[in-house]
Structures are given as structure tokens and as C-alpha cells.
Design an enzyme around this catalytic site. Structure first.
Site, PDB file in Angstrom:
ATOM      1  N   ASP A 160      70.357  15.713  62.770  1.00  0.00           N
ATOM      2  CA  ASP A 160      70.267  16.840  61.844  1.00  0.00           C
ATOM      3  C   ASP A 160      69.452  17.991  62.455  1.00  0.00           C
ATOM      4  OD1 ASP A 160      70.677  18.237  59.549  1.00  0.00           O
ATOM      5  OD2 ASP A 160      69.239  17.135  58.334  1.00  0.00           O
TER       6      ASP A 160
ATOM      7  N   HIS B 242      75.467  23.294  67.395  1.00  0.00           N
ATOM      8  CA  HIS B 242      76.233  22.062  67.625  1.00  0.00           C
ATOM      9  C   HIS B 242      76.476  21.846  69.125  1.00  0.00           C
ATOM     10  CE1 HIS B 242      76.557  21.646  63.379  1.00  0.00           C
ATOM     11  NE2 HIS B 242      77.443  22.596  63.196  1.00  0.00           N
TER      12      HIS B 242
ATOM     13  N   LEU C  99      76.483  -0.386  77.189  1.00  0.00           N
ATOM     14  CA  LEU C  99      76.123   0.285  75.933  1.00  0.00           C
ATOM     15  C   LEU C  99      77.388   0.501  75.112  1.00  0.00           C
ATOM     16  CD1 LEU C  99      74.020   1.990  74.206  1.00  0.00           C
ATOM     17  CD2 LEU C  99      74.865   3.985  75.465  1.00  0.00           C
TER      18      LEU C  99
HETATM   19  C1  FPP Z   1      73.840  18.238  61.185  1.00  0.00           C
HETATM   20  O1  FPP Z   1      73.129  19.412  61.457  1.00  0.00           O
HETATM   21  C2  FPP Z   1      74.739  17.990  62.292  1.00  0.00           C
HETATM   22  C3  FPP Z   1      76.070  17.915  62.176  1.00  0.00           C
HETATM   23  C4  FPP Z   1      76.796  18.045  60.900  1.00  0.00           C
HETATM   24  C5  FPP Z   1      76.912  17.741  63.349  1.00  0.00           C
HETATM   25  C6  FPP Z   1      76.322  16.903  64.430  1.00  0.00           C
HETATM   26  C7  FPP Z   1      77.190  16.983  65.601  1.00  0.00           C
HETATM   27  C8  FPP Z   1      76.771  17.088  66.867  1.00  0.00           C
HETATM   28  C9  FPP Z   1      75.385  17.050  67.304  1.00  0.00           C
HETATM   29  C10 FPP Z   1      77.776  17.132  67.939  1.00  0.00           C
HETATM   30  C11 FPP Z   1      78.169  15.726  68.177  1.00  0.00           C
HETATM   31  C12 FPP Z   1      78.742  15.555  69.440  1.00  0.00           C
HETATM   32  C13 FPP Z   1      78.968  14.337  69.974  1.00  0.00           C
HETATM   33  C14 FPP Z   1      79.510  14.327  71.320  1.00  0.00           C
HETATM   34  C15 FPP Z   1      78.690  13.062  69.309  1.00  0.00           C
HETATM   35  P1  FPP Z   1      73.301  20.652  60.487  1.00  0.00           P
HETATM   36  O2  FPP Z   1      74.425  21.473  61.024  1.00  0.00           O
HETATM   37  O3  FPP Z   1      73.493  20.193  59.091  1.00  0.00           O
HETATM   38  O4  FPP Z   1      71.952  21.372  60.682  1.00  0.00           O
HETATM   39  P2  FPP Z   1      71.092  22.121  59.566  1.00  0.00           P
HETATM   40  O5  FPP Z   1      70.651  21.094  58.571  1.00  0.00           O
HETATM   41  O6  FPP Z   1      69.954  22.673  60.348  1.00  0.00           O
HETATM   42  O7  FPP Z   1      71.978  23.185  58.985  1.00  0.00           O
END
Ligand code: FPP
Length: 245
Positions: free
Chosen positions: A21, A38, A132
Site C-alpha cells: 500500500d 505503481h 521461492l
Molecule cells: C495500493 O496502493 C497498491 C495497489 C492497488 C497496487 C499495487 C501494485 C503494485 C505495487 C504493482 C505490482 C506489480 C507486481 C509486479 C506484483 P494505493 O494505490 O492504494 O496507494 P494509496 O493508498 O497511497 O493511494
């Protein structure tokens, strides 16, 4: 105990699950679009995957896209799917070389066809990995998985934990049961589970950190794992050595 006997004791490998997050807030703090958060989040994934085996992590489950994330703007959803597809296509070879087996959990019927194809190909390419197991949750809802597994079992009179976990594995990825989560990490300062691994985390140790996911680095993971190994896990029992009175 001699050295050779000590060497035969298998080192326990743990299952770590992460709610990644904070990408959006990380980007906003830098005046960048959320998609850049992201993108930086994918770089953090690479860092963590590379170091995980050295930290006794045998299974790593990452929450990349929850079924509730469909409520986000279409452009953000598309950019997330694009990043996931790029990752699967570009990193499958490195995963194979490092003995990392990729498995995607969650629904596959609503995501773009090109992402489905990238998943199939990455899972096939990395199937021999034994160092893994990297599980990425996409269009995943733990509640929905539990509901679907429960419906499947309705006609059974009695179901063991193990049998239910196997069914749950089948509905979430058509495959094997996930091992129970040992350590569940959430970055970004929130303290909730957000429909992630509810059954599998029944006895998970929880680790919440203020760190935004794009900033989460090897030292943060080391600290979380070190903290985990220092905790006493009792699974409802009394502490070791405590006499029942
Ligand atoms: C939450 O942060 C994160 C997500 C909804 C997406 C997570 C995805 C990635 C890190 C990319 C994944 C890639 C791979 C290769 C597994 P948020 O967008 O809700 O952040 P915020 O709470 O600060 O708005």
C-alpha cells in the site's frame, strides 16, 4: 549434536504475504501521477523478490489488484494491468534463472486476454522453480474465494481444515492449497486486511509499517522477518514451559 546432524535439520521456510500500500500517496507527494507510484512499486517488488530466499522466505504472496480495485478509474486499472503484464513478460526469464516459481491467484475471467496469456506463459516458463514460490494476487477477493469453496463443499457432511484449504487453492488458482501465512506485512500506514488471505492468515503475525510501498527496501523486509523470528507463536497454546494450574 555433531555438525553433520545439525546440517540435516531443515531450515523452516516461511510464507510472507504483503499488502503493498502507498503507491498513490508516494506519487502524489512528488507531484507525479498515480501510475508512476505503481511503476516505482514494481521496482520494489523486484528488490524484495531477489532478497526473499536469503531471508528464509519460501512463499511470497503479493496483493497486486483486489476485486474491489475495479472501482478505481479505468485509466489506473489499465495502467496496473499493463505493468503486471510487462513484469510477467520481462521478468519470467530472471525468475526461471533464480528458481522462482510464479503463480497467479484470483479470478482470470475478467482481466484482459493479453494479461491472461502473459500469466499462462510465465507460469509455464517458471514451473520448475523450487527456491521461492511467488504468488501474485490479481482480481483477488478472499471472501469470494471462501464463499466459492464453501458452495463447492455444501454437499459434504464434514470437511477438514486441510480439505477446505485444498478447495480454496482450487478456486483461487486452480491449483494447490497455499501454506498458512506466517507473516503478513502491510505498508502505507493502514492497519487492515482488506479482504486478503483471510483463511490462510488465521495465525499470521501482523506487521504494519508507515513506509510507502515504493520506498520499502531490503532493510525493511529484513527487519520485519527478524521481528517475526523473535516472536513466540503459540497457536492458542500456553507459552513453552508454563505449567497449567
Ligand atoms: C495500493 O496502493 C497498491 C495497489 C492497488 C497496487 C499495487 C501494485 C503494485 C505495487 C504493482 C505490482 C506489480 C507486481 C509486479 C506484483 P494505493 O494505490 O492504494 O496507494 P494509496 O493508498 O497511497 O493511494
Amino acid at each position: 549434536m555433531g555438525n553433520s546432524a545439525a546440517r540435516m535439520i531443515p531450515v523452516p521456510k516461511i510464507h510472507v504475504a504483503i499488502l503493498m500500500d502507498g503507491n498513490g500517496r508516494w506519487a502524489a507527494a512528488r507531484g507525479l501521477p498515480r501510475s508512476e507510484g505503481h511503476r516505482a512499486g514494481v521496482a520494489a517488488v523486484r528488490r524484495i523478490v531477489r532478497v526473499a530466499p536469503q531471508l528464509r522466505i519460501g512463499t511470497l504472496t503479493l496483493y497486486a489488484f483486489s476485486s474491489d480495485n475495479w472501482e478505481r478509474p479505468a485509466a489506473e486499472v489499465a495502467s496496473l494491468f499493463g505493468l503486471l503484464e510487462d513484469y510477467l513478460r520481462s521478468d519470467a526469464a530472471e525468475c526461471t534463472a533464480r528458481g522462482v516459481r510464479l503463480r497467479i491467484i484470483g479470478r482470470r475471467d475478467r482481466i484482459p486476454l493479453s494479461l491472461q496469456q502473459a500469466i499462462d506463459s510465465a507460469e509455464r516458463q517458471t514451473a520448475a522453480g523450487r527456491i521461492l514460490e511467488l504468488r501474485i494476487a490479481i482480481d483477488y477477493s478472499s471472501r469470494e474465494a471462501i464463499l466459492r469453496a464453501s458452495c463447492w463443499m455444501l454437499s459434504s457432511l464434514e470437511v477438514s481444515d486441510r480439505e477446505f484449504a485444498r478447495r480454496l487453492g482450487q478456486v483461487t488458482n486452480g491449483g494447490v492449497a497455499a501454506p498458512d501465512v506466517d507473516l503478513l506485512i502491510r505498508t502505507g500506514g493502514e492497519r487492515r486486511l482488506s479482504d486478503f488471505m483471510l483463511w490462510e492468515s488465521a495465525y499470521a503475525e501482523l506487521h504494519f509499517t508507515q513506509r510507502m510501498w515504493p520506498e520499502f527496501d531490503v532493510a525493511d523486509l529484513e527487519a520485519a522477518v527478524e521481528d517475526y523470528f523473535g516472536r513466540e507463536r503459540r497457536f492458542g497454546r500456553l507459552p513453552d514451559g508454563a505449567a497449567a494450574s
